[in-house]
Design an enzyme around this catalytic site. Structure first.
Site, PDB file in Angstrom:
ATOM      1  CD  GLU A  39      42.650  47.977 -17.527  1.00 10.13           C
ATOM      2  OE1 GLU A  39      43.452  48.060 -18.652  1.00 10.13           O
ATOM      3  OE2 GLU A  39      41.372  48.159 -17.848  1.00 10.13           O
ATOM      4  CB  CYS A  47      44.191  38.172 -24.194  1.00  5.02           C
ATOM      5  SG  CYS A  47      44.633  36.355 -23.991  1.00  5.02           S
ATOM      6  CB  CYS A  52      42.818  34.395 -25.871  1.00  3.79           C
ATOM      7  SG  CYS A  52      43.199  35.879 -26.706  1.00  3.79           S
ATOM      8  CB  ALA A 119      45.295  57.302 -18.088  1.00  3.09           C
ATOM      9  CE1 TYR A 182      41.167  35.981 -37.361  1.00  7.34           C
ATOM     10  CE2 TYR A 182      42.057  34.565 -35.578  1.00  7.34           C
ATOM     11  CZ  TYR A 182      42.436  35.187 -36.777  1.00  7.34           C
ATOM     12  OH  TYR A 182      43.365  35.443 -37.328  1.00  7.34           O
ATOM     13  CB  ILE A 183      34.557  36.742 -32.528  1.00 14.08           C
ATOM     14  CG1 ILE A 183      36.072  37.207 -31.972  1.00 14.08           C
ATOM     15  CG2 ILE A 183      33.695  36.580 -31.250  1.00 14.08           C
ATOM     16  CD1 ILE A 183      36.049  38.510 -31.370  1.00 14.08           C
ATOM     17  CD  GLU A 186      37.977  31.506 -31.958  1.00 12.00           C
ATOM     18  OE1 GLU A 186      39.200  31.296 -32.399  1.00 12.00           O
ATOM     19  OE2 GLU A 186      37.886  32.274 -31.265  1.00 12.00           O
ATOM     20  NE  ARG A 203      30.089  42.238 -44.428  1.00  7.09           N
ATOM     21  CZ  ARG A 203      30.347  43.463 -43.890  1.00  7.09           C
ATOM     22  NH1 ARG A 203      29.514  44.318 -43.764  1.00  7.09           N
ATOM     23  NH2 ARG A 203      31.645  43.677 -43.572  1.00  7.09           N
TER      24      ARG A 203
END
Ligand code: NDP
Length: 461
Positions: A39, A47, A52, A119, A182-183, A186, A203
């Site tokens: 990571e 998330c 989320c 990686a 969605y974003i 919200e 748009r």
């Protein structure tokens, strides 16, 4: 792993988001595989760290102003002194640290080697780390997720994305949100609830494209009713730095100054510079990893799950894809993740819960006439308070011959909670009569879902 294995690991997972972490720890902890996970940023992925979880906490934060007003109407003596972004942000950051630590502990507890580096894929069985070293693995799982993208327009660098919104130094007084997905929707509700003056450009003609028309229409009306300046058929042309903020030039020929501009214009898979194409993995037009039903790529030893495959961009789906991958590869029980009838919630204000087909989709795909059951009403809690009440919508799309509930759409408080449960019935293939035979829970809003006796309309006869 057998002692004579030619590889360093049985499984090397790239990306410690929801899908990658689940696959790594189940493969290591439950099947005994030797597993590493790499990571480059924080454990938990989109998330937990920038999606989320912090979003839902902001949804909660944004609701207390309205609750205080309602509380007063119910007789509570509540003095409201406003919202402190600093207080919330400090607590939010501590919570994300706590959650990240849990993810790390779960990996440690399962015996997964954590590698805190980027990686990339070197070949079918080799990954290259940022420090220049390589590791070999029998299987490589690409779970690198996605990232928000901004449109290519002058001054776009002045705007932020959902990655940065959680970390702004202060809440913008005037914010423009671009995008009606969605974003965008919200955050329009969240920031409006926290006290920002929100303008949103979309748009197209109606936000939340792809969802049931009646549901998205109600959400758009209620967003406007709550004070969001939602402007459709409007887009941004360019952004310029202004002494007073960011000057936005729009497609209607206007110029407006905002303190912040948030691009919520979609997400792209994280496949750039990953060495995938060079290794023989096929990418789609949007850069997503192309996989078969089992999440296997064109290179048999390389698999991919989650947002990087752009199938359904939802955490629980990535987790299921990860579990199916482990079953297929490490338990010898081939399993295809099931992408049918996924219940989902959009944490707009009002919230939407949905499972199955929209009315519009069912007209095209159901292959039979439809009965539409739809009811809209004001919730009891706000009606009593006499405060501005956002309407609730309950809607069932039913196959007239098969009697099956093909779609269920709920807009209103706790719609996400409701759709999780309604989703079980729909997934089981429940008929309208099964809904009717279920006794109402009274007095609730949810009871309407079992008490709609007569179709509102019949379509396609
Ligand atoms: P979406 O694809 O949902 O929405 C993107 C929006 O931006 C659309 O309204 C789109 O318009 C618009 N847009 C795209 N490109 C441009 C452009 N160049 N100029 C102007 N507008 C543009 O993406 P999101 O980023 O909102 O969310 C990504 C995914 O993340 C979702 O699909 C979902 O799967 C997941 N997600 C899930 C959540 C949940 O479960 N509650 C919450 C947040 C995200 P148009 O409609 O015309 O294409």
């Amino acid at each position: 792993m057998s002692a004579d294995s030619p590889f360093d690991y049985d499984l090397f997972v790239i990306g410690a988001g929801s899908g990658g972490v689940r696959a790594a720890r189940v493969a290591a902890g439950e099947t005994g595989a030797k597993v590493a996970i790499a990571e480059e940023s924080r454990y938990g992925g989109t998330c937990v760290i920038r999606g989320c979880v912090p979003k839902k906490l902001m949804v909660f934060a944004s609701g207390y102003g309205r609750m205080a007003e309602e509380g007063r109407a119910y007789g509570w003596d509540i003095e409201e002194k406003g919202f402190s972004w600093d207080t919330f942000k400090t607590k939010l950051e501590a919570e994300l640290d706590r959650l990240e630590a849990i993810y790390q502990r779960l990996l440690d507890g399962s015996g997964v080697d954590k590698i805190d580096q980027r990686a990339t894929v070197a070949d079918a069985h080799t990954v290259r780390l940022a420090d220049g070293t390589t590791r070999t693995a029998k299987h490589i799982l690409v779970a690198t997720g996605g990232r928000p993208v901004k449109p290519d327009l002058p001054g776009a660098e002045l705007g932020i994305t959902s990655n940065e919104i959680f970390h702004v130094a202060e809440l913008p007084k005037r914010i423009l949100i671009i995008g009606g997905g969605y974003i965008g929707c919200e955050f329009a509700g969240i920031l409006n609830g926290l006290g920002s003056q929100v303008t949103q450009f979309y748009r197209g003609t109606q936000v939340l494209r792809g969802f049931d028309d009646e549901a998205r229409g109600l959400i758009a009306d209620e967003m406007r009713g709550a004070g969001i300046d939602l402007q459709v058929e409007t887009d941004v042309v360019k952004l310029e730095k202004d002494a007073d903020g960011i000057r936005v030039f729009d497609t209607r020929g206007r110029e407006t100054v905002f303190d912040e501009v948030l691009f919520a214009t979609g997400r792209a898979p994280n496949t750039d510079g990953m060495g995938l194409v060079e290794a023989g993995v096929e990418l789609g037009r949007g850069g997503e990893v192309v996989v078969d039903d089992f999440s296997q790529t064109a290179v048999p030893s390389i698999w991919a799950i989650g947002d990087v495959t752009d199938r359904v961009q939802l955490t629980p789906v990535a987790i299921r894809e990860g579990m199916a991958f482990v079953s297929t590869v490490f338990r010898g029980v081939p399993q295809k993740p099931d992408h049918a009838l996924i219940p989902t919630a959009i944490f707009t204000q009002p919230e939407m819960g949905t499972v199955g087909m929209s009315e519009e989709e069912a007209i095209l795909k159901a292959g039979e006439p439809l009965e539409i059951y739809s009811t809209s009403f004001k919730p009891m809690q706000q009606s009593f308070a006499g405060t501005a009440a956002q309407k609730i919508l309950m809607k069932l799309v039913v196959g007239k011959q098969s009697r099956k509930v093909l779609g269920c759409h709920i807009v209103g408080p706790a719609a996400g909670e409701m759709i999780q449960l309604a989703g079980i019935a729909v997934k089981m293939g429940a008929t309208k009569e099964d809904f009717d035979n279920t006794v109402a829970v009274h007095p609730t809003a949810a009871e309407e879902i079992v008490t709609m006796r007569n179709p509102t309309r019949t379509v396609g006869e």
